[in-house]
Write a protein that holds these residues in place. Structure first.
Motif, PDB file in Angstrom:
ATOM      1  N   GLY A 209      -0.990   2.355  -5.869  1.00 18.84           N
ATOM      2  CA  GLY A 209      -1.368   1.671  -4.489  1.00 18.84           C
ATOM      3  C   GLY A 209      -0.229   0.961  -3.863  1.00 18.84           C
ATOM      4  N   GLU A 210      -0.333  -0.557  -3.596  1.00 20.30           N
ATOM      5  CA  GLU A 210       0.550  -1.097  -3.014  1.00 20.30           C
ATOM      6  C   GLU A 210       1.473  -1.734  -3.548  1.00 20.30           C
ATOM      7  OE1 GLU A 210       0.463  -1.801   0.353  1.00 20.30           O
ATOM      8  OE2 GLU A 210      -1.186  -0.258   0.199  1.00 20.30           O
TER       9      GLU A 210
ATOM     10  N   THR B 228       4.304  -5.702 -11.332  1.00 19.83           N
ATOM     11  CA  THR B 228       4.423  -5.828  -9.582  1.00 19.83           C
ATOM     12  C   THR B 228       5.280  -4.669  -9.159  1.00 19.83           C
ATOM     13  OG1 THR B 228       6.072  -7.447  -9.868  1.00 19.83           O
ATOM     14  CG2 THR B 228       3.512  -8.202  -9.741  1.00 19.83           C
TER      15      THR B 228
ATOM     16  N   LYS C  69       1.891   7.439  -7.348  1.00 15.14           N
ATOM     17  CA  LYS C  69       2.090   6.272  -6.291  1.00 15.14           C
ATOM     18  C   LYS C  69       0.420   6.024  -5.983  1.00 15.14           C
ATOM     19  CE  LYS C  69       3.167   4.027  -2.774  1.00 15.14           C
ATOM     20  NZ  LYS C  69       3.435   2.551  -3.457  1.00 15.14           N
TER      21      LYS C  69
ATOM     22  N   ASP D  62       8.868   4.491  -3.204  1.00 12.38           N
ATOM     23  CA  ASP D  62       9.410   3.190  -2.533  1.00 12.38           C
ATOM     24  C   ASP D  62      10.711   2.954  -2.428  1.00 12.38           C
ATOM     25  OD1 ASP D  62       6.637   2.576  -1.262  1.00 12.38           O
ATOM     26  OD2 ASP D  62       6.288   2.490  -3.551  1.00 12.38           O
TER      27      ASP D  62
END
Length: 323
Positions: A197-198, A166, A193, A229
């Protein structure tokens, strides 16, 4: 499946690489967008000025944050990490079980933010983790060197996510940065990236290999513009890990990037965090440069293995070896 050198890499529509390829097909001069992006910032870092600023923060601000409340917060920001050649399914399962049992043993304390392992152990952690709010992080993309084919990096990352990762930590292609290949560096990060994805992706700068603080700032900005991120200091596998000066410059880069783009990027000091004071120092630098907004266990993480027991011992007031 056999692979040969004749295989052409797949280029995803809309990716940075596709845009570059399309640009090569036209006769129009190619714009150096990476240098243009860096020109929006002052990347000529005055190292003496940074050293003075950091010393002032440590002398004047660290003592007020050296308290139980901050240490509890730091405990909840730790990425409990095992990245050893000797790791086994049994040892990773045992570490995960300690996280599972922590809430019962210490109901008034926060659990760690993340368990961080090699990609092939993602399924063990994902399947055995029982605690809500703990992320499954993997180091991917040919950690710790980042020296392999992008297709291998993408495949490794995709497999880890399929197995339950995750969070994904990748390493900035330091060789490409040092040779001035900002386009190749950005392509690598962008493609990974897209693969994530998320799933939040951290880009490890390996600050000790970048030569100076000006390069640390440039690398941080390029990583963020390419999709990071989080930005992270170190793999923990090189000659030096996080330093207060490096973290200060990275925090400044995040702040300036946020002011330019409105995009919030997290920060993860990692490598060489050996004492509780080290952790409090990094907390204080983030607080002073970035402010309270970044003091959450989603935006501020600590990559370490040894620190967890040290923080726990400090908070409980007795030597404790839970992990």
């Amino acid at each position: 499946m056999a692979y040969t050198k004749d295989i052409e890499p797949t280029i995803q529509p809309g990716s940075l690489k596709a845009k570059v390829e399309n640009g090569r097909k036209s006769n129009e001069p190619k714009e150096d967008k990476y240098e243009q992006a860096l020109h929006k910032y002052n990347c000529d870092v005055d190292e003496a000025q940074v050293k003075t600023a950091v010393e002032k923060i440590i002398a004047e601000k660290v003592p007020e944050n050296d308290n139980e409340e901050v240490k509890k917060f730091l405990l909840g920001s730790v990425e409990l990490t095992s990245l050893h050649t000797t790791d086994t399914e049994e040892s990773i399962l045992a570490m995960t079980e300690k996280v599972n049992k922590f809430d019962e043993a210490y109901p008034d304390l926060p659990h760690v933010a993340t368990i961080c392992v090699y990609p092939n152990f993602a399924h063990i952690v994902s399947q055995s983790l029982e605690v809500d709010g703990v992320e499954v992080a993997v180091v991917s993309g040919s950690f710790p060197s980042s020296q392999t084919f992008i297709e291998v990096k993408v495949a490794e990352t995709a497999l880890a996510i399929k197995d339950g990762a995750t969070n994904v930590d990748i390493v900035l292609p330091v060789g490409k940065f040092l040779s001035g290949d900002y386009e190749g560096l950005a392509d690598d990060i962008d493609e990974l990236k897209q693969t994530c994805g998320e799933v939040p992706m951290k880009v490890i700068l390996e600050t000790c290999d970048l030569g100076n603080l000006s390069n640390v700032k440039k690398a941080a900005l390029l990583a963020m513009y390419s999709g990071a991120d989080y930005i992270k200091t170190s793999t923990g596998k090189e000659k030096q890990g996080a330093t207060p000066e490096g973290v200060y410059v990275m925090a400044q880069a995040i702040k300036e990037y946020y002011e330019q783009t409105g995009r919030v990027v997290g920060l993860k000091p990692a490598g060489g965090i050996n004492t509780v004071k080290d952790a409090v120092t990094y907390y204080t630098i983030v607080k002073e440069v970035l402010g309270e907004q970044w003091l959450t266990n989603e935006l501020f993480r600590l990559g370490t293995s040894r620190l967890t027991n040290l923080l726990l011992s400090d908070v409980l007031g007795k030597d404790t070896k839970w992990y």
